[in-house]
Design a protein around this motif. Structure first.
Motif, PDB file in Angstrom:
ATOM      1  N   ALA A 120       0.809  -1.048  -0.044  1.00  0.00           N
ATOM      2  CA  ALA A 120      -0.216  -0.006  -0.057  1.00  0.00           C
ATOM      3  C   ALA A 120       0.925   1.197  -0.102  1.00  0.00           C
ATOM      4  O   ALA A 120       1.875   1.429   0.607  1.00  0.00           O
ATOM      5  N   LEU A 121       0.534   2.141  -0.854  1.00  0.00           N
ATOM      6  CA  LEU A 121       1.368   3.387  -1.187  1.00  0.00           C
ATOM      7  C   LEU A 121       0.621   4.602  -0.542  1.00  0.00           C
ATOM      8  O   LEU A 121      -0.575   4.561  -0.574  1.00  0.00           O
ATOM      9  N   TRP A 122       1.319   5.739  -0.086  1.00  0.00           N
ATOM     10  CA  TRP A 122       0.990   7.009   0.255  1.00  0.00           C
ATOM     11  C   TRP A 122       1.292   8.052  -0.592  1.00  0.00           C
ATOM     12  O   TRP A 122       0.547   8.622  -0.913  1.00  0.00           O
ATOM     13  N   ASP A 123       2.331   7.717  -1.527  1.00  0.00           N
ATOM     14  CA  ASP A 123       2.777   8.958  -2.403  1.00  0.00           C
ATOM     15  C   ASP A 123       3.725   8.244  -3.422  1.00  0.00           C
ATOM     16  O   ASP A 123       4.466   7.182  -3.135  1.00  0.00           O
ATOM     17  N   PRO A 134       9.981   7.645   9.174  1.00  0.00           N
ATOM     18  CA  PRO A 134       8.997   7.582   8.081  1.00  0.00           C
ATOM     19  C   PRO A 134       8.911   8.810   7.452  1.00  0.00           C
ATOM     20  O   PRO A 134       8.920   9.819   7.644  1.00  0.00           O
ATOM     21  N   PHE A 135       8.442   8.522   6.248  1.00  0.00           N
ATOM     22  CA  PHE A 135       8.689   9.684   5.014  1.00  0.00           C
ATOM     23  C   PHE A 135       6.939   9.777   4.672  1.00  0.00           C
ATOM     24  O   PHE A 135       6.016   8.855   4.881  1.00  0.00           O
ATOM     25  N   LYS A 136       6.714  11.000   4.071  1.00  0.00           N
ATOM     26  CA  LYS A 136       5.197  11.484   3.635  1.00  0.00           C
ATOM     27  C   LYS A 136       5.042  11.631   2.337  1.00  0.00           C
ATOM     28  O   LYS A 136       3.864  11.777   1.612  1.00  0.00           O
ATOM     29  N   SER A 137       6.107  12.418   1.691  1.00  0.00           N
ATOM     30  CA  SER A 137       6.116  12.878   0.418  1.00  0.00           C
ATOM     31  C   SER A 137       7.405  12.692  -0.290  1.00  0.00           C
ATOM     32  O   SER A 137       8.316  12.725   0.331  1.00  0.00           O
ATOM     33  N   ILE A 138       7.328  12.609  -1.391  1.00  0.00           N
ATOM     34  CA  ILE A 138       8.777  12.306  -2.279  1.00  0.00           C
ATOM     35  C   ILE A 138       8.358  12.689  -3.753  1.00  0.00           C
ATOM     36  O   ILE A 138       7.483  12.933  -4.204  1.00  0.00           O
ATOM     37  N   SER A 139       9.597  13.297  -4.426  1.00  0.00           N
ATOM     38  CA  SER A 139       9.590  13.812  -5.667  1.00  0.00           C
ATOM     39  C   SER A 139      10.840  13.704  -6.551  1.00  0.00           C
ATOM     40  O   SER A 139      11.847  13.722  -5.575  1.00  0.00           O
ATOM     41  N   ILE A 179       6.331   6.070  -1.557  1.00  0.00           N
ATOM     42  CA  ILE A 179       6.408   5.809  -0.224  1.00  0.00           C
ATOM     43  C   ILE A 179       5.075   5.059   0.341  1.00  0.00           C
ATOM     44  O   ILE A 179       4.065   5.173   0.019  1.00  0.00           O
ATOM     45  N   SER A 180       5.359   4.031   1.068  1.00  0.00           N
ATOM     46  CA  SER A 180       4.279   3.197   1.604  1.00  0.00           C
ATOM     47  C   SER A 180       3.432   3.959   2.707  1.00  0.00           C
ATOM     48  O   SER A 180       3.939   4.855   3.129  1.00  0.00           O
TER      49      SER A 180
END
Length: 1281
Positions: free
Chosen positions: A949-952, A1002-1007, A972-973
């Motif tokens: 399951a992914l968040w971003d 833990p991370f929440k956003s990536i680009s 990011i899961s």
């Protein structure tokens, strides 16, 4: 839906798995272990082996199971030693936990079991709340405990730092033994086990309960099982009113057990605070004559099997009434029942001595409608005939006969003479062979019904009156004609046939003793036929032991619903052998060739028939058709209200096949008939609108987009609304000539309710200074339901649903309500999504009653939405739309920002302020959030990417002409793990696997941007940059911490070609300055705008956002698409915003649009015109003659000019010939890096003259942007003003 597994155990203890995406049973690893019971969830499986010990099987995943261990080093300052380990007697330990109450040194940490390993050594965490600390990682405070800061002050008397170490679970895709009990009494050997309660009300994600029954009838519960500790911690006994023989636990809070006397037990009081429950309730057996022997529990269903093998369904079962109301008898006779996810049912059936694998129940009703047999092959039989194997794997023909060779078949001398040798070999088995058979004896004789599977020595007459002799009649007939046949029916042969082999057989290893005979049959299968299938005869080259009966099945982690396509039911037990053999004669390759041949023939026929009539003129030059209907319209003027109107769509097409139309709305005002119209080619978007009482949709045009006031219409039914939307969408696409799937350059966006829209970018969308206005962009809807979408210029498009499921675009179009002509027939799949609806319970404190629902008159509603302005109770809150259905009950949500107490409350001084999860003396109000899940099922061009399951997620932006083979995709899961997708190409956009990237938090956003720049934001709001990422090293090397803007916590980042933008939690947009190839981390942040929800930076550094609080001429909208105007290489931040469609938009991605601004070809004036221009220029300045002579260089053939700067000069100057040509000439010279006479002095004079013109016509920005820049580049000198 991602693939899940159905687990099964045969009578020899071997574990098999069947995937929902597969067509074959696969043998599980560690075949040397023999199991008798299994219980599974989606990611792991527990089993009881022959030694009565519990084993755990964790399925391998791209994301490892990691657990963070931490401890704190504490020090106090004193005048002599400064900061040191010498603490006061009243202080905390030198090494402690975060509270300071527990003593834990670095050496005190031990691995829980041998199945764990350390990733690395201890290291210091050099950050606090996202902010970097000094080198040693120390944080300072006045005393223990207090608020710690990174800065050392004059009154800082104590300090501490955090040490971190990660451990990883290594035993994956293998059976790992659960460690023995460390403390307390050891549990008895187990004989049954069940896992569940992972969807218990208010239970945190990743936690579950494991229940077991010992041989003495005691019930045990395994505590501490969660995502970071799949083994659990300790067994605790739960007292019961009697001896339990079997237990079953559902996904939620249902737990049932079977007593030795045949009664059933129900556990009550299971909750988040008390996962073991509080009490037992006895429920009588479904039948008064016989007791229950088996029970299976689901989410809201309970199934039971009595001793007479009847199946019963318990009605009225739910979380509020776990005991139910009564029993309903079902059709069929079963041995066991198992309930999986979505309450589908699997079991074993007992019929004529046959034990087939039970079929699945998939239905909208809890009790289902019918049984379907699972008919698939074994993994060892893939290269052989699948008909008999499928039937064998289903267990349908295990009591039949195995023919070695009939006398009518052609036997060679070796085969016929070897029968005596085989008989002698069976009587005198070698010790080595006997030991081998002995090792395969399963240890399952303690289970009564499994023993029944392998022992029919004293078979009783069946319920239909047929006994064993009747069943054996066909066998005796076959034996008269085929003396060499041997039956595998257990102890059904006469003692004369068995001979000396009879003494070797028992009720466990009967079938194993026939291995030599079965092996002899492997040489004779080529001449055998399938005609014996009708008489339950198996003619296979495999021995009996390779097709054993099933002993247990478990589908606790097998997710199947009514929309899931399964390949488990390809064959049926009642199909004759001739039909099955005929179907097997046609291979998939032959079927594909046959389809291709028919398609080619039809294409040739259509071409041949149409070719003869192409020269005919059109019979009708123009056609007009009208569709009318009755709707309601939300009136534009006040008082706004719904009024009944006549709705008409008039569409016409000309001889050139161009279609257009007009939308009419006829209404009556003051007894006067009026109408409102909108041209189809002016409609920019059609949006379904959420409404609890009406089926409404909105029609936008450029003018109404500016006003923030669309045309709102309501249909009588949902189907009528979808029909109109599909028709209007098709008409708008026809009028604009847009057909088929979106292009690779398309702009994707999603709304706040999950609808997906796509826009084809115009060539002048990013033109400077006159781009295409955002309100003129046409958006069309694509089927599906997603929270966000990301794309790039190579056609790679991914999305994430509200339930964090990842989806990849298949290349189709349509779906959803756009069926028929407006949708493609291929690449459209079923898609499901689950989201939570939240309401808030508010309370205020008073001295008499404490916290209560009685608030002040000025307070918010005691049950409200998050803003408190709208009343939302449990009874009045509905799903978002009629397409959604509830799939759970209301429960307290503990996963809310700021934390909660044990009851889910958050406290504050007043409404509304910042809430926290603990009570203080100043807190007079509190609230808690309630959640309820709802589900939508739709269709669209999307395929699921299991299982993480992914968040971003983010995709590498690139040019459409890029030749790269593998595209970098990061994600990011939902647990905060950073992942890199491997194998993403144009041919395989889904990729192959995930590569886990290590992080400390833990991370929440990536680009990811141009040049493989990877930026990410952690959950505490800090920013990180990934170094050394490249095509050769897609994972990079390490993370670099980037300080966030002062006093801001960031939530989202987007990286373009050379620009980095971030959005903080307060809605501020920030731009990163100072990015260079040598220093890609940049230097500082610059504030750009506020009221920003999301930002997206494209491959050309174009900037688009989703903005809130955008003011229109009629109303204020939130969630508006906005475009940054004026973004250029020398001005990457732009200068203003262009507002587009809104509101209600949630996400937008421009990362697929890599179209450069168009270049404009301008005609060059004649030489006479230039001479005249020179004379005019000479009159306006002393050096005009020089300018005219240099401008004569333009008297050449037409060339391609830069339309962004040069054409704008012509527009701004109003076509003034001398000034515009002079500036254009200067720009051309600057770009070419040369002058007419290659004389720097002349060029200097010319630039001075251009400056005069720029000053006169207010074009100094152009002068500084082009002239100064390129003169320095070309000549390395500064041009004085």
């Amino acid at each position: 839906m991602s693939s899940s597994l159905l687990w099964a155990v045969d009578v020899y203890g071997r574990v098999h798995t069947l995937s929902t995406a597969g067509q074959c049973w696969e043998l599980c690893k560690d075949a040397h272990l023999e199991f008798k019971r299994l219980t599974s969830v989606q990611q792991c499986c527990w089993g009881i082996a022959g030694d009565h010990q519990v084993y755990l099987y964790v399925r391998c995943s791209d994301v490892p199971i990691r657990c963070q261990e931490e401890t704190y080093e504490n020090q106090r300052w004193n005048p002599v030693d400064r900061f040191c380990e010498k603490l006061l007697p009243s202080d905390r330990w030198q090494w402690s936990d975060v509270t300071g109450l527990k003593h834990q040194t670095l050496d005190s940490f031990r691995l829980p079991s041998e199945h764990w390993e350390w990733e690395a050594d201890w290291y210091v965490d050099e950050s606090i709340d996202g902010e970097p600390t000094e080198k040693g990682g120390w944080t300072y405070a006045i005393d223990f405990p207090a608020t710690y800061t990174k800065d050392k002050k004059w009154n800082s008397c104590v300090r501490r730092r955090r040490w971190i170490r990660y451990r990883r679970y290594k035993s994956r895709d293998t059976w790992a033994k659960i460690p023995s009990q460390d403390v307390g009494p050891l549990p008895d050997p187990f004989n049954d086990i069940s896992a569940g309660c992972w969807e218990i009300t208010d239970e945190p994600r990743g936690r579950l309960s494991l229940w077991a029954v010992s041989l003495q009838g005691k019930v045990w519960c395994r505590e501490g099982i969660h995502h970071h500790n799949p083994e659990g911690s300790v067994w605790t006994e739960v007292t019961t009113p009697g001896e339990v023989v079997q237990i079953s636990c559902g996904p939620s809070d249902l737990l049932w057990a079977v007593l030795w006397e045949g009664q059933l037990l129900v556990r009550e009081g299971i909750s988040r605070e008390n996962p073991k429950g509080s009490s037992w309730v006895v429920v009588d057996s479904p039948s008064t004559e016989v007791g229950a022997i088996h029970v299976a529990v689901g989410t809201n269903v309970v199934w039971a099997v009595t001793k007479d093998r009847k199946v019963w369904f318990r009605r009225g079962v739910n979380s509020h009434n776990p005991c139910g109301t009564g029993w309903i008898g079902m059709v069929g006779e079963m041995v066991m029942v198992n309930v999986g996810l979505n309450d589908q049912v699997r079991d074993f059936r007992k019929s004529r001595g046959i034990i087939p694998l039970k079929a699945m129940k998939v239905s909208f009703e809890l009790s289902g409608k019918t049984w379907k047999a699972i008919v698939v092959a074994r993994d060892e039989n893939r290269s052989h005939s699948e008909t008999a194997n499928s039937l064998v794997s289903a267990g349908c023909f295990f009591s039949g006969e195995v023919r070695v060779q009939s006398q009518s078949s052609c036997m060679n001398d070796t085969e016929s003479s070897s029968e005596t040798e085989r008989s002698q070999a069976a009587q005198s088995t070698s010790p080595m062979h006997a030991d081998a058979m002995k090792r395969r004896i399963p240890k399952v004789t303690s289970d009564s019904f499994i023993s029944e599977l392998v022992s029919d020595k004293e078979r009783k007459p069946g319920r239909d009156g047929r006994d064993d002799q009747e069943e054996g009649a066909p066998q005796e007939q076959d034996q008269e004609s085929v003396p060499q046949e041997t039956s595998i029916k257990l102890l059904s042969q006469s003692s004369s046939q068995l001979g000396a082999r009879d003494s070797q057989w028992s009720n466990v290893d009967l079938e194993e003793a026939q291995t030599p005979l079965a092996a002899a049959a492997s040489d004779t299968t080529e001449t055998s036929s399938l005609s014996s299938v009708a008489t339950y005869n198996l003619e296979e080259q495999y021995g009996v032991d390779e097709h054993p009966l099933w002993a247990w099945v478990c589908g606790g982690g097998c997710a199947v619903d009514s929309h899931t396509h399964l390949n488990w039911f390809n064959a049926s037990t009642g199909v004759s052998s001739s039909v099955q053999s005929m179907s097997l004669s046609i291979t998939p390759a032959q079927t594909a060739a046959w389809r291709k041949q028919i398609f080619e023939q039809l294409s040739e026929r259509s071409k041949r028939e149409l070719e003869n009539f192409r020269h005919y003129e059109q019979a009708i030059e123009q056609s007009v058709w009208v569709k009318k209907g009755i709707m309601q319209w939300w009136r534009d003027w006040k008082p706004n209200k719904w009024i009944d109107v006549q709705f008409a769509l008039e569409q016409f097409s000309g001889s050139d096949c161009n279609r257009d139309g007009i939308l009419f709305i006829y209404y009556t005002f003051n007894d006067e008939k009026k109408y409102l119209h909108a041209f189809i080619n002016e409609i920019t978007i059609l949006v379904p609108v959420l409404n609890d009482t009406k089926h409404t949709f909105a029609v936008y045009t450029p003018e109404r987009t500016k006003q923030r006031w669309p045309i709102r219409l309501a249909a009588a039914t949902e189907q009528e609304m979808h029909d109109w939307l599909a028709l209007l969408n098709l008409s708008c696409c026809d009028s604009r000539g847009i057909h088929g799937p979106p292009s690779k350059q398309a702009i994707w966006s999603t709304t706040c309710k999950g609808d997906i829209y796509v826009c084809e970018p115009a060539p002048n969308l990013e033109a400077v200074p006159y781009p295409l206005p955002c309100d003129q962009m046409f958006w069309r809807q694509i089927g599906g339901h997603l929270r966000l979408v990301e794309s790039n210029s190579l056609g790679i498009v991914w999305g994430i649903g509200y339930d964090h499921t990842a989806w990849v675009y298949t290349g189709g179009y349509g779906g959803g309500f756009s069926q028929g002509l407006a949708s493609s027939t291929d690449n459209i799949h079923t898609q499901t999504d689950v989201k939570s609806v939240y309401i808030y319970e508010n309370q205020r404190w008073n001295p008499v009653t404490g916290y209560s629902s009685r608030g002040l008159p000025t307070d918010r509603y005691m049950w409200s939405d998050v803003s408190g302005l709208q009343e939302c109770t449990k009874a009045s809150t509905k799903p978002p739309s009629p397409q959604w259905t509830w799939v759970s009950d209301w429960c307290i949500d503990y996963n809310i920002s700021g934390g909660t107490d044990m009851e889910g409350w958050q406290y504050a001084a007043d409404f509304p302020v910042t809430y926290h999860g603990y009570k203080t003396m100043k807190d007079f109000v509190r609230r808690r959030r309630w959640a309820r899940k709802c589900k939508i099922t739709t269709t669209g061009p999307w395929l699921e990417i299991p299982p993480i399951a992914l968040w971003d997620l983010t995709i590498l932006p690139c040019s459409s002409q890029s030749s790269m083979e593998e595209i970098s995709l990061w994600g990011i899961s939902n647990k905060g793990d950073v992942l890199c997708r491997i194998g993403v190409t144009r041919q395989s956009p889904a990729g192959t696997s995930w590569l886990h990237i290590g992080t400390d938090q833990p991370f929440k956003s990536i680009s990811i941007g141009g040049g493989y720049q990877v930026w990410a934001i952690s959950r505490n709001g800090s920013t990180f940059y990934r170094g050394s990422v490249s095509a050769e090293n897609p994972a990079g090397d390490c993370w670099y911490h980037i300080p966030a803007p002062p006093r801001q916590k960031l939530k989202q980042v987007s990286v373009g070609r050379t620009s980095v933008y971030v959005v903080d939690e307060n809605g501020n947009l920030w731009y990163r300055q100072g990015l260079t190839p040598s220093y890609p981390q940049g230097s500082s942040w610059e504030h750009i705008s506020n009221n920003v929800r999301k930002v997206c930076v494209g491959p050309l550094d174009q900037v688009w956002i989703i903005a809130d609080k955008v003011q229109g001429s009629h109303s204020l909208s939130c969630g508006t698409v906005c475009h940054r105007v004026g973004v250029q290489p020398m001005e990457p931040k732009g200068h203003s915003w262009d507002y587009g469609i809104g509101g209600g938009w949630e996400h937008i991605t421009i990362r697929g649009n890599s179209q450069e601004a168009p270049r404009i070809v301008m005609p060059v004036p004649a030489e006479s015109t230039l001479e005249k221009s020179g004379r005019v220029a000479e009159e306006g300045g002393g050096d005009g003659g020089r300018t005219a002579s240099i401008s004569s260089v333009l008297s050449v053939k037409e060339e391609e000019l830069n339309g962004n700067a040069e054409y704008s000069c012509m527009q701004i100057m109003g076509g003034t010939v001398p000034a515009s040509l002079s500036l254009i000439c200067c720009l051309r010279l600057a770009k070419n890096g040369q002058t007419v006479e290659n004389d720097f002095k002349e060029f200097n004079i010319f630039v001075r003259q251009v400056f005069i013109y720029c000053l006169k016509f207010k074009l100094l920005p152009f002068y500084f942007q082009y002239i100064v820049k390129y003169s320095l580049v070309s000549y390395g000198a500064y041009i004085p003003l």
